[in-house]
Design an enzyme around this catalytic site. Structure first.
Site, PDB file in Angstrom:
ATOM      1  N   SER A   1       1.077  -1.087   0.211  1.00 53.56           N
ATOM      2  CA  SER A   1      -0.260   0.122  -0.232  1.00 53.56           C
ATOM      3  C   SER A   1       1.061   0.996  -0.121  1.00 53.56           C
ATOM      4  O   SER A   1       0.263   2.017   0.335  1.00 53.56           O
ATOM      5  CB  SER A   1      -0.610   0.191   0.976  1.00 53.56           C
ATOM      6  OG  SER A   1      -1.749  -1.272   1.351  1.00 53.56           O
ATOM      7  N   ARG A   2       1.908   0.673  -0.342  1.00 52.87           N
ATOM      8  CA  ARG A   2       3.067   1.890  -0.832  1.00 52.87           C
ATOM      9  C   ARG A   2       3.305   2.824   0.946  1.00 52.87           C
ATOM     10  O   ARG A   2       4.379   3.940   1.042  1.00 52.87           O
ATOM     11  CB  ARG A   2       2.365   3.076  -1.736  1.00 52.87           C
ATOM     12  CG  ARG A   2       2.244   3.351  -2.851  1.00 52.87           C
ATOM     13  CD  ARG A   2       3.210   2.846  -3.279  1.00 52.87           C
ATOM     14  NE  ARG A   2       3.306   2.784  -4.717  1.00 52.87           N
ATOM     15  CZ  ARG A   2       3.512   1.681  -5.453  1.00 52.87           C
ATOM     16  NH1 ARG A   2       2.903   0.043  -4.696  1.00 52.87           N
ATOM     17  NH2 ARG A   2       3.159   1.014  -6.824  1.00 52.87           N
ATOM     18  N   LEU A   3       2.834   1.691   1.880  1.00 56.04           N
ATOM     19  CA  LEU A   3       3.604   2.559   3.066  1.00 56.04           C
ATOM     20  C   LEU A   3       4.782   1.520   3.312  1.00 56.04           C
ATOM     21  O   LEU A   3       5.459   0.862   4.219  1.00 56.04           O
ATOM     22  CB  LEU A   3       2.786   1.488   4.022  1.00 56.04           C
ATOM     23  CG  LEU A   3       0.982   2.037   3.891  1.00 56.04           C
ATOM     24  CD1 LEU A   3       0.608   1.890   5.376  1.00 56.04           C
ATOM     25  CD2 LEU A   3       1.444   3.685   3.855  1.00 56.04           C
TER      26      LEU A   3
END
Length: 211
Positions: free
Chosen positions: A189-191
């Site tokens: 999640s692009r985290l």
């Protein structure tokens, strides 16, 4: 072709503070060893970013040839664009992209020439034709054709014959003394997980950065 549709999730594994070693050089050596063992292509290749005296940035890929507690060492022609820019402004940035492991490392630091003795020691380990290539190429300067470059190479090859090839006085190494490291591990999640080592009061301070 829709570039906005080209995407993937980064799910190779996260990075936590407890996973990190206290010294960034040791942490880098660990990740480099793992990249080599994983078969990452050109694991010692990194992008070197420099800035000219006029404030114009430029980048190129070079190869790491030595690493110790003093810093990161690479070699070049002293007349090359990168060398000229480092002489005018020693502040540089290194970026190691280990895409296959969903990792990258960025290093900010100051570049300075290594000693002639250190450069000779490395130069003698190069293949003979690479030694000749250092003499033949006036790196970053304009040439009329590839044919002219090959003719210069053959000329240098003939000049040195079978004898030892000396270190050119216009060629040698630079050492980047690191001041800041960032270790990046891809996350879902692009985290992404990002940790920065910064030198403060003679100690390395580790901080997590937002992705």
């Amino acid at each position: 072709m829709k570039l906005e549709d080209i995407r993937r999730e980064y799910l190779a594994g996260g990075l936590r503070r407890d996973n990190l070693l206290g010294e960034p050089i040791a942490q880098f050596e660990l990740w480099l060893k793992q990249a080599i063992e994983a078969g990452i292509p050109d694991p010692t290749a990194f992008t070197l970013a420099t800035v000219s005296a006029e404030g114009k940035p430029s980048q190129r890929i070079v190869l790491l040839k030595h690493l110790d507690e003093k810093g990161f060492v690479f070699f070049t022609n002293y007349g090359s664009k990168k060398a000229r820019e480092m002489e005018a402004n020693g502040n540089v940035c290194l970026h190691f992209p280990w895409h296959g492991m969903e990792r990258q490392v960025e290093i900010e630091g100051a570049a300075e020439r290594i000693s002639t003795a250190e450069s000779i020691k490395y130069f003698l380990t190069r293949p003979r034709e690479s030694q000749i290539g250092a003499w033949a190429s006036h790196q970053s300067h304009q040439i009329s054709s590839r044919k002219a470059l090959l003719m210069q190479f053959e000329s240098m090859k003939s000049k040195f014959g079978q004898g030892a090839i000396p270190l050119p006085d216009f060629w040698g190494g630079y050492r980047v003394k690191p001041a800041v490291f960032e270790f990046w591990q891809g996350g879902g999640s692009r985290l992404h997980d990002r940790f920065q080592y910064a030198r403060r009061d003679q100690q390395w301070v580790i901080e997590r950065l937002a992705p």
